[in-house]
Design a protein around this motif. Structure first.
Motif, mmCIF file in Angstrom:
data_model
loop_
_atom_site.group_PDB
_atom_site.id
_atom_site.type_symbol
_atom_site.label_atom_id
_atom_site.label_comp_id
_atom_site.label_asym_id
_atom_site.label_seq_id
_atom_site.Cartn_x
_atom_site.Cartn_y
_atom_site.Cartn_z
ATOM 1 N N ALA A 171 0.778 -1.189 -0.186
ATOM 2 C CA ALA A 171 -0.116 0.067 -0.093
ATOM 3 C C ALA A 171 0.915 1.306 0.002
ATOM 4 C CB ALA A 171 -0.952 -0.056 1.100
ATOM 5 N N ARG A 172 2.365 1.081 -0.035
ATOM 6 C CA ARG A 172 2.937 2.152 0.191
ATOM 7 C C ARG A 172 3.344 2.974 -1.324
ATOM 8 N NH1 ARG A 172 6.234 1.065 5.106
ATOM 9 N NH2 ARG A 172 7.298 3.022 4.967
ATOM 10 N N PRO A 173 3.353 4.435 -1.225
ATOM 11 C CA PRO A 173 3.560 5.023 -2.395
ATOM 12 C C PRO A 173 4.841 4.702 -3.216
ATOM 13 C CG PRO A 173 3.896 6.406 -0.567
ATOM 14 C CD PRO A 173 3.295 5.233 -0.239
ATOM 15 N N SER A 193 20.547 6.823 -1.792
ATOM 16 C CA SER A 193 19.052 7.648 -1.674
ATOM 17 C C SER A 193 18.493 6.591 -0.810
ATOM 18 C CB SER A 193 18.418 7.498 -3.151
ATOM 19 O OG SER A 193 18.050 6.207 -3.262
ATOM 20 N N ILE A 194 17.388 6.801 -0.157
ATOM 21 C CA ILE A 194 16.309 6.352 0.733
ATOM 22 C C ILE A 194 15.699 5.047 -0.027
ATOM 23 C CG2 ILE A 194 14.201 7.583 0.209
ATOM 24 C CD1 ILE A 194 13.503 7.184 3.119
ATOM 25 N N GLY A 195 15.528 4.944 -1.373
ATOM 26 C CA GLY A 195 15.067 3.975 -2.199
ATOM 27 C C GLY A 195 16.176 2.937 -2.529
ATOM 28 N N GLY A 251 5.765 0.500 -6.338
ATOM 29 C CA GLY A 251 6.190 0.063 -7.634
ATOM 30 C C GLY A 251 7.648 0.354 -7.980
ATOM 31 N N GLU A 252 8.043 1.510 -7.262
ATOM 32 C CA GLU A 252 9.382 1.886 -7.631
ATOM 33 C C GLU A 252 10.714 1.031 -7.032
ATOM 34 O OE1 GLU A 252 11.956 5.538 -5.381
ATOM 35 O OE2 GLU A 252 9.805 5.669 -5.888
ATOM 36 N N LEU A 253 10.085 0.357 -5.788
ATOM 37 C CA LEU A 253 10.727 -0.653 -4.938
ATOM 38 C C LEU A 253 10.934 -1.794 -5.810
ATOM 39 C CD1 LEU A 253 12.286 -1.507 -2.360
ATOM 40 C CD2 LEU A 253 9.915 -1.907 -1.348
ATOM 41 N N VAL A 254 9.816 -2.188 -6.255
ATOM 42 C CA VAL A 254 9.634 -3.598 -7.176
ATOM 43 C C VAL A 254 10.670 -3.441 -8.288
ATOM 44 C CG1 VAL A 254 8.047 -5.203 -8.313
ATOM 45 C CG2 VAL A 254 7.599 -4.522 -6.176
ATOM 46 N N ASN A 283 22.193 -7.153 12.694
ATOM 47 C CA ASN A 283 22.254 -6.662 11.119
ATOM 48 C C ASN A 283 21.631 -5.311 10.914
ATOM 49 O OD1 ASN A 283 22.249 -6.988 8.353
ATOM 50 N ND2 ASN A 283 20.224 -8.122 8.455
ATOM 51 N N ARG A 284 20.711 -5.281 11.641
ATOM 52 C CA ARG A 284 20.111 -3.881 11.434
ATOM 53 C C ARG A 284 20.853 -2.587 11.949
ATOM 54 N NH1 ARG A 284 15.101 -3.576 8.573
ATOM 55 N NH2 ARG A 284 15.426 -1.342 9.421
ATOM 56 N N ASP A 285 21.688 -2.679 12.965
ATOM 57 C CA ASP A 285 22.608 -1.767 13.444
ATOM 58 C C ASP A 285 23.910 -1.580 12.407
ATOM 59 O OD1 ASP A 285 20.975 -1.611 15.836
ATOM 60 O OD2 ASP A 285 22.487 -3.031 16.789
HETATM 61 P P1 ADP Z 1 14.253 -0.961 6.016
HETATM 62 O O1 ADP Z 1 14.795 -1.581 4.526
HETATM 63 O O2 ADP Z 1 15.116 -0.017 6.723
HETATM 64 O O3 ADP Z 1 13.468 -1.952 6.889
HETATM 65 P P2 ADP Z 1 11.426 -0.147 5.101
HETATM 66 O O4 ADP Z 1 11.089 -1.563 5.523
HETATM 67 O O5 ADP Z 1 10.701 0.810 5.865
HETATM 68 O O6 ADP Z 1 12.838 0.100 5.346
HETATM 69 O O7 ADP Z 1 11.145 -0.151 3.595
HETATM 70 C C1 ADP Z 1 11.467 -1.175 2.802
HETATM 71 C C2 ADP Z 1 12.414 -0.443 1.529
HETATM 72 O O8 ADP Z 1 11.494 0.401 0.714
HETATM 73 C C3 ADP Z 1 13.583 0.332 1.993
HETATM 74 O O9 ADP Z 1 14.688 -0.169 2.271
HETATM 75 C C4 ADP Z 1 13.933 1.106 0.675
HETATM 76 O O10 ADP Z 1 14.540 0.500 -0.267
HETATM 77 C C5 ADP Z 1 12.336 1.470 0.144
HETATM 78 N N1 ADP Z 1 11.789 2.795 0.811
HETATM 79 C C6 ADP Z 1 11.480 2.814 2.049
HETATM 80 N N2 ADP Z 1 11.036 4.215 2.200
HETATM 81 C C7 ADP Z 1 11.037 4.752 0.901
HETATM 82 C C8 ADP Z 1 10.854 6.050 0.414
HETATM 83 N N3 ADP Z 1 10.385 6.946 0.953
HETATM 84 N N4 ADP Z 1 10.849 6.351 -0.858
HETATM 85 C C9 ADP Z 1 11.322 5.200 -1.722
HETATM 86 N N5 ADP Z 1 11.902 4.153 -1.224
HETATM 87 C C10 ADP Z 1 11.524 3.776 0.067
#
Ligand code: ADP
Ligand code: MG
Length: 137
Positions: free
Chosen positions: A54-56, A108-110, A59-62, A84-86
């Motif tokens: 459901a996150r915006p 980037s965050i993505g 599609g970009e992530l996939v 691992n998270r740390d």
């Molecule tokens: P994490 O990987 O740190 O557990 P999340 O589970 O919240 O983070 O998100 C899964 C993945 O989705 C992130 O690692 C990142 O690749 C992507 N993602 C998260 N937030 C965003 C965002 N705001 N814009 C684009 N991609 C994002």
């Protein structure tokens, strides 16, 4: 002793960072219990990240996760899930602590270079998504 799933995402594999990333885990005493390289199909990436459907940015992530190969690993060690998270650092590399994988390598965050399971339940499901029991040792 815990097991957890780590993925070196396409941006990490594309930039030849596999060795440097594995070194960050091994230097902290985390053991590689299983490892393989593969390319996710779109369908597999959608299934793996179904929780974010459901996150915006879904599609970009996939698209990102299926664009080129990834390296998937089962990591093993004491408190391996949290450690691992740390070692990965915050989701947004701009907020990641010094020395973490995302601070060191992510743009980037993505495209943030690594995935790590975020709970014991997720770790069990995600390890099983990629590895048969006989492949973990
Ligand atoms: P994490 O990987 O740190 O557990 P999340 O589970 O919240 O983070 O998100 C899964 C993945 O989705 C992130 O690692 C990142 O690749 C992507 N993602 C998260 N937030 C965003 C965002 N705001 N814009 C684009 N991609 C994002
Ligand atoms: Mg997550």
């Amino acid at each position: 002793m815990e097991r957890t799933l780590s993925i070196i995402k396409p941006d990490g594999v594309e930039r030849n960072l596999v060795g440097k990333i594995i070194t960050k885990f091994e230097d902290q005493g985390i053991r590689i219990a299983a490892l393989k390289k593969l390319q996710l199909s779109k369908k597999q990436a959608e299934a793996f990240y179904a929780v974010h459907k459901a996150r915006p940015f879904f599609g970009e992530l996939v698209d990102f996760m299926s664009r080129s190969p990834v390296v998937v690993m089962c990591l093993e060690g004491e408190n391996a899930i949290q450690r691992n998270r740390d070692i990965m650092g915050a989701t947004n590399p701009a907020q990641a602590a010094e020395g973490t994988i995302r601070k060191s390598f992510s743009k980037s965050i993505g495209e943030n270079t690594v995935h790590g399971s975020d709970s014991a339940e997720a770790a069990a499901n995600e390890v099983a998504f990629f590895f048969a029991a006989s492949e973990i040792c």
